[in-house]
Design a protein around this motif. Structure first.
Motif, PDB file in Angstrom:
ATOM      1  N   ARG A 236       3.731  -6.117   4.711  1.00 16.96           N
ATOM      2  CA  ARG A 236       3.844  -5.733   3.437  1.00 16.96           C
ATOM      3  C   ARG A 236       2.788  -6.569   3.230  1.00 16.96           C
ATOM      4  NH1 ARG A 236       9.973  -7.813   4.620  1.00 16.96           N
ATOM      5  NH2 ARG A 236      11.131  -6.018   4.746  1.00 16.96           N
ATOM      6  N   SER A 237       1.788  -7.678   3.654  1.00 21.93           N
ATOM      7  CA  SER A 237       0.321  -7.776   3.201  1.00 21.93           C
ATOM      8  C   SER A 237      -0.781  -6.745   2.436  1.00 21.93           C
ATOM      9  CB  SER A 237       0.483  -9.014   3.836  1.00 21.93           C
ATOM     10  OG  SER A 237      -0.662  -8.480   4.567  1.00 21.93           O
ATOM     11  N   LEU A 238      -0.153  -5.475   3.355  1.00 25.53           N
ATOM     12  CA  LEU A 238      -1.730  -5.313   3.809  1.00 25.53           C
ATOM     13  C   LEU A 238      -2.010  -4.123   2.267  1.00 25.53           C
ATOM     14  CD1 LEU A 238      -1.485  -3.753   7.369  1.00 25.53           C
ATOM     15  CD2 LEU A 238      -2.627  -5.806   6.821  1.00 25.53           C
ATOM     16  N   PRO A 239      -0.818  -3.725   1.254  1.00 27.55           N
ATOM     17  CA  PRO A 239      -1.029  -2.851   0.625  1.00 27.55           C
ATOM     18  C   PRO A 239      -2.368  -3.401  -0.340  1.00 27.55           C
ATOM     19  CG  PRO A 239       1.588  -2.569   0.735  1.00 27.55           C
ATOM     20  CD  PRO A 239       0.937  -3.615   2.013  1.00 27.55           C
ATOM     21  N   LYS A 240      -1.863  -4.697  -0.514  1.00 28.57           N
ATOM     22  CA  LYS A 240      -2.592  -5.489  -1.586  1.00 28.57           C
ATOM     23  C   LYS A 240      -4.421  -6.113  -1.276  1.00 28.57           C
ATOM     24  CE  LYS A 240      -3.179 -10.086  -3.953  1.00 28.57           C
ATOM     25  NZ  LYS A 240      -2.302 -11.743  -4.676  1.00 28.57           N
ATOM     26  N   LEU A 241      -3.957  -6.683   0.352  1.00 31.10           N
ATOM     27  CA  LEU A 241      -5.638  -7.429   0.711  1.00 31.10           C
ATOM     28  C   LEU A 241      -6.240  -5.914   0.602  1.00 31.10           C
ATOM     29  CD1 LEU A 241      -6.730  -9.241   2.761  1.00 31.10           C
ATOM     30  CD2 LEU A 241      -5.550  -8.102   4.518  1.00 31.10           C
ATOM     31  N   LEU A 242      -5.652  -4.571   1.343  1.00 36.54           N
ATOM     32  CA  LEU A 242      -6.570  -3.089   1.413  1.00 36.54           C
ATOM     33  C   LEU A 242      -7.884  -2.901   0.625  1.00 36.54           C
ATOM     34  CD1 LEU A 242      -3.524  -1.324   4.016  1.00 36.54           C
ATOM     35  CD2 LEU A 242      -7.038  -2.235   4.847  1.00 36.54           C
ATOM     36  N   VAL A 243      -6.560  -2.722  -1.062  1.00 36.23           N
ATOM     37  CA  VAL A 243      -7.354  -3.103  -2.114  1.00 36.23           C
ATOM     38  C   VAL A 243      -7.933  -4.206  -2.089  1.00 36.23           C
ATOM     39  CG1 VAL A 243      -6.290  -2.833  -4.335  1.00 36.23           C
ATOM     40  CG2 VAL A 243      -5.600  -1.594  -2.648  1.00 36.23           C
ATOM     41  N   GLU A 244      -7.801  -5.287  -2.171  1.00 36.99           N
ATOM     42  CA  GLU A 244      -9.131  -6.001  -2.083  1.00 36.99           C
ATOM     43  C   GLU A 244      -9.494  -6.176  -1.357  1.00 36.99           C
ATOM     44  OE1 GLU A 244      -7.441 -10.479  -3.578  1.00 36.99           O
ATOM     45  OE2 GLU A 244      -5.708  -9.501  -4.323  1.00 36.99           O
ATOM     46  N   GLU A 277       7.578   1.560   6.350  1.00 38.29           N
ATOM     47  CA  GLU A 277       7.990   1.048   4.705  1.00 38.29           C
ATOM     48  C   GLU A 277       6.104   0.690   3.921  1.00 38.29           C
ATOM     49  OE1 GLU A 277       8.888  -3.545   3.052  1.00 38.29           O
ATOM     50  OE2 GLU A 277      10.542  -3.360   5.051  1.00 38.29           O
ATOM     51  N   VAL A 278       5.451   0.304   5.057  1.00 38.07           N
ATOM     52  CA  VAL A 278       4.746   0.241   2.873  1.00 38.07           C
ATOM     53  C   VAL A 278       3.840   1.499   3.436  1.00 38.07           C
ATOM     54  CG1 VAL A 278       4.680  -2.346   4.561  1.00 38.07           C
ATOM     55  CG2 VAL A 278       2.578  -0.827   5.895  1.00 38.07           C
ATOM     56  N   ARG A 279       3.585   1.921   4.664  1.00 40.96           N
ATOM     57  CA  ARG A 279       2.422   3.477   4.536  1.00 40.96           C
ATOM     58  C   ARG A 279       2.208   4.616   3.123  1.00 40.96           C
ATOM     59  NH1 ARG A 279      -0.545   6.096   4.161  1.00 40.96           N
ATOM     60  NH2 ARG A 279      -1.312   7.787   5.560  1.00 40.96           N
ATOM     61  N   GLY A 280       3.577   4.681   2.465  1.00 35.77           N
ATOM     62  CA  GLY A 280       3.254   5.119   1.132  1.00 35.77           C
ATOM     63  C   GLY A 280       2.610   4.333  -0.450  1.00 35.77           C
ATOM     64  N   GLN A 281       1.911   2.922   0.463  1.00 38.38           N
ATOM     65  CA  GLN A 281       1.692   2.174  -0.910  1.00 38.38           C
ATOM     66  C   GLN A 281       0.233   2.452  -0.336  1.00 38.38           C
ATOM     67  OE1 GLN A 281       3.877  -1.556  -0.948  1.00 38.38           O
ATOM     68  NE2 GLN A 281       5.336  -0.595   0.333  1.00 38.38           N
TER      69      GLN A 281
END
Length: 419
Positions: A236-244, A277-281
């Motif tokens: 669940r931390s990955l969507p934010k981390l991958l953008v940053e 759960e996170v793939r769509g984000q």
């Protein structure tokens, strides 16, 4: 000295100790389920024992755990009686009681000194029970009763042991006070010469991608990818981390199975549940930088840790994983959960960074901050390695203490305590 090791997956935690004792000239024998026929390993005679009966069909569900352990204890005792008839009499028995195998060995060899490996005492009120409200135990209010009965195996072994050993203070501290007075806290040991920094290391992710220290690599390791070790929080931390961090590669080690806590719903895996759960984000471009590599050989595993700029370790209040200590020994910059077993080795902002286990946003921010701060990474990694070398080194610290523990055990008057 004759020394008998009992462990269903021998050598298990006794890998270094058993080999060292055999090298010293002691006669070492092991009983285990791991082999099908007698063999030799590092100077140790490894002998099989076989399960003699099946579990009873009418056993109460809360007693199935004890039933399994009594079956193994009986089977191991039969093999021990055969050893005795062939003239083997151990001065010392070293056993992991977690599977019940040593339960009746005092009856076979009353004068043997018995040392037990105390891994964990199940406590209905322990911090890991109900720690994560997202995954309540299906047994609900009955779970404390089940756990109390699960400790019957511990209770039956306690009177057998003359001395005990536990790898961390957290684990030793889970046992009742009457157990603790005979437990020595000595870790199994980390080979800090093997688990050491290597700026030339590489890790092959696929035929088209090999990563090195020149790449921005974040690592996450579980035996199996599941909530007990924080897999859901990390994902669940990955969507934010991958953008940053648009250049970061996320390498995730672990199997699809189940080791601890609640199993995934039937026909599913925790791994896929949280991918879904996170793939769509996460965009396709960013998702291409997330790499699931399954379980990897140990040398490759060390290579991966050697190229990690940040290593993430999350856990419920439970047994501390070797992988964290190995990552620290390698000098990785650690971001870990602020839970009791972790605090035993991670001092915030000295040997790593601590975050609240459930704070997925804070986890992403802490990882990104370290990826952006080379000086902090180097300082944390150096301090982490120094701590492991000083307190957990196999050759200079842990193995000498384990050997001294064996010598103390051998000098005791045998007999354990009465039930």
């Amino acid at each position: 000295m004759n020394i008998l090791f009992i462990h269903q997956n021998f050598p298990g935690q006794y890998k270094n100790l058993a080999a060292a004792l055999a090298a010293q000239g002691h006669r070492c024998v092991a009983l285990t389920l791991r082999v099908k026929k007698p063999t030799k390993w590092q100077g140790v005679d490894v002998l099989p024992y076989t399960i003699k009966r099946k579990q009873g069909g009418g056993t109460h569900p809360w007693l199935m755990d004890l039933d399994t352990k009594v079956i193994r204890a009986e089977s191991c005792m039969i093999a021990a009686m055969d050893l005795k008839e062939r003239g083997f009499s151990p001065d010392v028995i070293v056993a992991h009681p977690g599977w019940g195998e040593a339960m009746f060995l005092r009856d076979v060899w009353p004068k043997a000194r018995i040392g037990l490996y105390y891994e964990l005492f199940y406590q209905p009120s322990a911090d890991d029970v109900g720690f994560d409200p997202e995954f309540p135990n299906p047994a609900g209010a009955f779970d404390p009763l089940r756990l109390r009965l699960k400790n019957l195996n511990n209770a039956l072994h306690y009177p057998l042991g003359d001395m005990g050993i536990s790898p961390t203070h957290f684990q030793a501290g889970t046992y009742p006070k009457k157990y603790q007075d005979r437990i020595s806290v000595i870790h199994d040991g980390i080979d800090t010469e093997q688990a050491a920094p290597n700026p030339e290391a590489t890790f092959k992710v696929s035929e088209s991608l090999t990563l090195s220290c020149a790449d921005e690599v974040v690592t996450f390791v579980n035996r199996n990818l599941e909530p007990y070790r924080g897999y859901h929080v990390f994902m669940r931390s990955l969507p934010k981390l991958l953008v940053e961090r648009p250049k970061a590669h996320i390498v995730i080690v672990g199997g699809d199975g189940h080791s601890y806590g609640t199993a995934a719903p039937e026909g599913q895996t925790w791994k896929q549940i949280f991918i879904d759960e996170v793939r769509g984000q996460i965009s396709d471009l960013d998702w291409a930088r997330v790499h699931f590599v399954g379980k990897v050989p140990y040398d490759n595993f060390l290579n991966l840790l050697q190229i990690a700029r940040v290593h993430v370790y999350l856990t419920y209040p439970f047994v501390l994983s070797w992988s964290l200590l190995e990552a620290m020994s390698i000098g990785a910059a650690i971001v870990a959960s602020d839970t009791a077993p972790v605090r035993e080795v991670i001092d915030h902002d000295r040997t790593g960074r601590l975050v609240d286990f459930f704070d997925q946003e804070g986890l992403a921010s802490e990882i990104a901050d370290l990826l952006n701060d080379e000086r902090a990474r180097h300082a944390l990694g150096a301090n982490a390695r120094n701590l492991i070398v000083r307190n957990f080194d196999l050759k200079t610290k842990c193995l000498p203490m384990q050997l001294d523990w064996i010598n103390q055990l051998a000098e005791m008057e045998p007999g354990g305590t009465e039930i």
